[in-house]
Design a protein around this motif. Structure first.
Motif: not given
Length: 432
Positions: A243-258
């Motif tokens: 959950y915290l490290n699930g694909p949806e969370s990872v994708e969300a932080l990838e967007f923040v990173k971008s």
């Protein structure tokens, strides 16, 4: 949620872990009241946190009004307990718990309800609230105050994060701002506009990273995960792995990173970056409206951008009944008074925070027209409470650390996997 509450939230992490074993007896403004029933009048002790002068004075006025209205039934002895934006308020609660003299009614930061409940500081009030009264609170207030199926707290005010924008800049760039949730920008649209608005002497966006690695990052940033269909923890609250490290969370932080990789937002913004026109947009709380108005900025509000489904932040100070209260029903009447329609309307006018009740919104003209209508629509329709888990102090720190790492350019998957390990260790304390 005020800026001071954001700082207080992270300081709560350490102090809540020590509940039940702390020997600190330095309770600020400790009451000598024995909570005795004198001449048929129930005497109750109440703690409210020290806040802004206007907010504190308003709460004291409401308590005085309660005493006048219930002069032959209940009397509240109120104490304003030191709150320095650190752990002082919670230290006082810990000491009172150990000493066995908790106040009957107390204020607490809403996202930490489960931690207080698990530590046996507060008691459920499910049996006291009527269906009609419960239905008048916005959903996020009930969600925030519920743990293990029991209602523990009620808030007098809510909060939200909206996308503020500089009207002059938008007009010059020919950009039309969405004003309804249905028109809210998707991540792609949000990114495109932020890039368009970024120049050599201006950022497209301010995320207030200067608030520091703390509760603000979770409060502001978790909706990126929620709107992407993700969650910080499982529905039953037993695990964060997947959950915290699930694909949806990872994708969300990838967007923040971008956002940082594209240079549309700064890691070190000035305190008045948005108000001074050095950022065209700002993802901020209700207090930004006050600072923008004080700066004479012509601003507007837009809904929080989303991925799959609109979600927005929520959560603020609330009231609860102590587990040591001798008269819990009487204590609930105080809690109910401090969160009734009159109290929520008055507090909103004093603080600028949105009210916690639907009826209050209906009776406040400013929330029925732009720009505040955007905030109202979010509170009523898209507000999502932070997880109600006793492990929340560690969970929120884990997410905040991961978001900060993403902003620094680190790999979200690797960072989240590392953070999952520490949260899982904390959860094992409660999964028995």
């Amino acid at each position: 949620m005020s800026k001071a509450r954001l700082i207080f939230g992270m300081m709560l992490i350490i102090s809540l872990m020590a509940v039940g074993c702390s020997q600190n007896q330095d309770v600020v403004n400790e009451s000598d009241s024995n909570k005795e029933e004198v001449a048929g009048v129930i005497e109750l002790d109440m703690w409210i946190h020290q806040s802004g002068e206007d907010e504190t004075n308003y709460n004291l006025e409401r308590i005085a009004a309660f005493n006048e209205a219930h002069d032959s039934e209940i009397h509240i002895n109120v104490e304003v307990v030191m709150d320095d934006g650190g752990s002082s308020y919670n230290d006082s609660l810990n000491a009172a718990l150990v000493a066995g003299n908790l106040p009957d009614v107390l204020a607490l930061d809403g996202p930490f309800v489960a931690s207080y409940a698990e530590a046996n500081i507060i008691a459920p009030v499910t049996e006291f609230i009527s269906d009609e009264d419960r239905a008048d609170f916005v959903d996020s207030i009930i969600e925030q105050g519920t743990f293990n199926g029991e209602l523990y707290s009620l808030g007098a005010m809510e909060s939200s994060v909206v996308l503020y924008y500089n009207k002059e800049i938008f007009e010059a760039e020919g950009i039309e701002a969405p004003t309804t949730i249905e028109e809210a920008w998707t991540w792609d649209e949000f990114m495109a506009v932020a890039k368009q608005l970024t120049t050599d002497d201006r950022y497209g966006l301010n995320l207030f990273m200067d608030y520091g690695v703390g509760e603000w990052y979770t409060y502001m940033g978790a909706p990126f995960v929620w709107s992407n269909g993700g969650s910080l923890i499982s529905e039953d609250g037993t695990t964060v792995d997947g959950y915290l490290n699930g694909p949806e969370s990872v994708e969300a932080l990838e967007f923040v990173k971008s956002l940082f990789e594209e240079g549309v937002v700064s890691l070190t913004p000035s305190e008045t970056q948005f108000e001074s026109g050095k950022a065209a947009m700002a993802l901020g709380g209700p207090w930004i409206a006050l600072s923008a108005e004080n700066a004479g900025l012509d601003y507007g509000m837009m809904p929080y951008p989303y991925s799959e489904v609109p979600k927005s932040p929520s959560g603020s100070m609330a009231y609860a009944v102590s587990s040591q209260a001798d008269h819990p029903e009487a204590a609930y009447k105080v809690m109910q008074w401090m969160t009734n329609e009159e109290s929520t309307i008055g507090l909103s006018r004093v603080t600028g925070m949105p009210p916690a009740r639907k009826s209050a919104f209906e009776n406040m003209e400013s929330y029925n027209e732009l720009p505040k209508k955007v905030m109202r629509d979010q509170v009523v329709n898209t507000a999502h409470a932070r997880p109600t888990t006793p492990a929340y102090p560690v969970l929120t720190d884990a997410f905040a650390q991961a978001l900060h790492a993403a902003a620094l350019g680190e790999d979200p998957q690797e960072v989240l996997d590392q953070q999952v390990q520490r949260v899982e260790r904390e959860l094992r304390r409660f999964n028995k």
